[in-house]
Design a protein around this motif. Structure first.
Motif, mmCIF file in Angstrom:
data_model
loop_
_atom_site.group_PDB
_atom_site.id
_atom_site.type_symbol
_atom_site.label_atom_id
_atom_site.label_comp_id
_atom_site.label_asym_id
_atom_site.label_seq_id
_atom_site.Cartn_x
_atom_site.Cartn_y
_atom_site.Cartn_z
ATOM 1 N N ARG A 7 19.334 62.384 19.662
ATOM 2 C CA ARG A 7 20.662 62.179 20.264
ATOM 3 C C ARG A 7 20.698 62.924 21.602
ATOM 4 O O ARG A 7 20.496 64.130 21.654
ATOM 5 N N VAL A 8 20.984 62.163 22.670
ATOM 6 C CA VAL A 8 20.987 62.709 24.027
ATOM 7 C C VAL A 8 22.366 62.572 24.654
ATOM 8 O O VAL A 8 23.032 61.547 24.492
ATOM 9 N N VAL A 9 22.792 63.626 25.346
ATOM 10 C CA VAL A 9 24.004 63.572 26.163
ATOM 11 C C VAL A 9 23.608 63.965 27.583
ATOM 12 O O VAL A 9 22.874 64.934 27.783
ATOM 13 N N ILE A 10 24.081 63.186 28.549
ATOM 14 C CA ILE A 10 23.790 63.419 29.964
ATOM 15 C C ILE A 10 24.996 64.089 30.611
ATOM 16 O O ILE A 10 26.142 63.662 30.399
ATOM 17 N N PHE A 11 24.728 65.112 31.410
ATOM 18 C CA PHE A 11 25.768 65.818 32.174
ATOM 19 C C PHE A 11 25.376 65.751 33.647
ATOM 20 O O PHE A 11 24.352 66.328 34.037
ATOM 21 N N ARG A 107 30.912 72.207 24.219
ATOM 22 C CA ARG A 107 31.788 71.443 23.322
ATOM 23 C C ARG A 107 31.044 70.299 22.639
ATOM 24 O O ARG A 107 31.284 69.998 21.473
ATOM 25 N N MET A 108 30.143 69.643 23.366
ATOM 26 C CA MET A 108 29.417 68.497 22.810
ATOM 27 C C MET A 108 28.173 68.890 22.011
ATOM 28 O O MET A 108 27.575 68.049 21.351
ATOM 29 N N ALA A 109 27.786 70.157 22.044
ATOM 30 C CA ALA A 109 26.543 70.606 21.403
ATOM 31 C C ALA A 109 26.371 70.148 19.947
ATOM 32 O O ALA A 109 25.257 69.789 19.557
ATOM 33 N N PRO A 110 27.432 70.108 19.136
ATOM 34 C CA PRO A 110 27.216 69.639 17.753
ATOM 35 C C PRO A 110 26.798 68.169 17.658
ATOM 36 O O PRO A 110 26.302 67.733 16.625
ATOM 37 N N TYR A 111 26.977 67.416 18.738
ATOM 38 C CA TYR A 111 26.756 65.972 18.703
ATOM 39 C C TYR A 111 25.471 65.520 19.393
ATOM 40 O O TYR A 111 25.207 64.329 19.486
#
Length: 177
Positions: A7-11, A107-111
């Motif tokens: 699971r990747v989140v881009i900032f 804030r998004m770290a759990p996801y």
């Protein structure tokens, strides 16, 4: 570097990325950026952070921000602040989004399993370390090829991985119609 089931989140630090691509001299395709990560991982979300001018005046970034908001990005904005520099008396503007990006990453770290930060700003070293302490992998994308280099040495050292923006340019450059 990326795994299909990860699971990747881009900032994206909008002003920092803009300065890097401008210095590298290419037209960035934000749709290709989403495709790049969707083909390599489970892209959870892509955040784009930028400061905007007063709603009364035209902002050259407004069309991009609107396009991003309708095409798969979560756009986070705040107004540009004007102030008078006490040393020079010159009117200046500022629109730093560092706190918003840092809070977003925490804030998004759990996801997510893997955070991708498009910025070279050394101020992010501490939040990268905090996210790593939560067991997350952090990749920073910026540039050493610009003059001066856009990536702060302390951020590059802290990141788990560093990707030179110029090295993935061919995957992210806008095609001419």
């Amino acid at each position: 570097m990326f795994y299909q089931d990860e699971r990747v989140v881009i900032f994206i630090d909008g002003s920092n990325l803009y300065a890097a691509i401008r210095s590298l001299g290419f037209d960035f395709d934000y749709k290709k950026l989403l495709n790049y990560f969707q083909s390599r991982s489970r892209l959870v979300r892509a955040y784009y952070y930028t400061a905007l001018g007063d709603e009364q005046e035209y902002s050259p970034i407004r069309p991009l921000v609107d396009w991003l908001a309708y095409n798969g990005y979560t756009v986070v904005t705040k107004p540009i602040k004007e102030y008078v520099d006490p040393a020079t008396g010159i009117k200046r503007t500022k629109g730093n989004m560092d706190i918003e990006i840092a809070i977003g990453m925490l804030r998004m770290a759990p996801y997510y399993d893997h955070a991708v930060l498009f910025s070279g700003d050394g101020d992010f070293r501490s939040v990268v370390e905090a996210v790593q302490d939560l067991g997350k992998h952090v990749t920073v994308i910026s540039s050493l090829m610009t003059q001066p280099p856009m990536i702060a040495d302390e951020l590059r050292r802290q990141a788990d991985d560093f990707i030179e923006l110029d090295s993935i340019k061919k995957e992210l450059i806008r095609s001419t119609p």
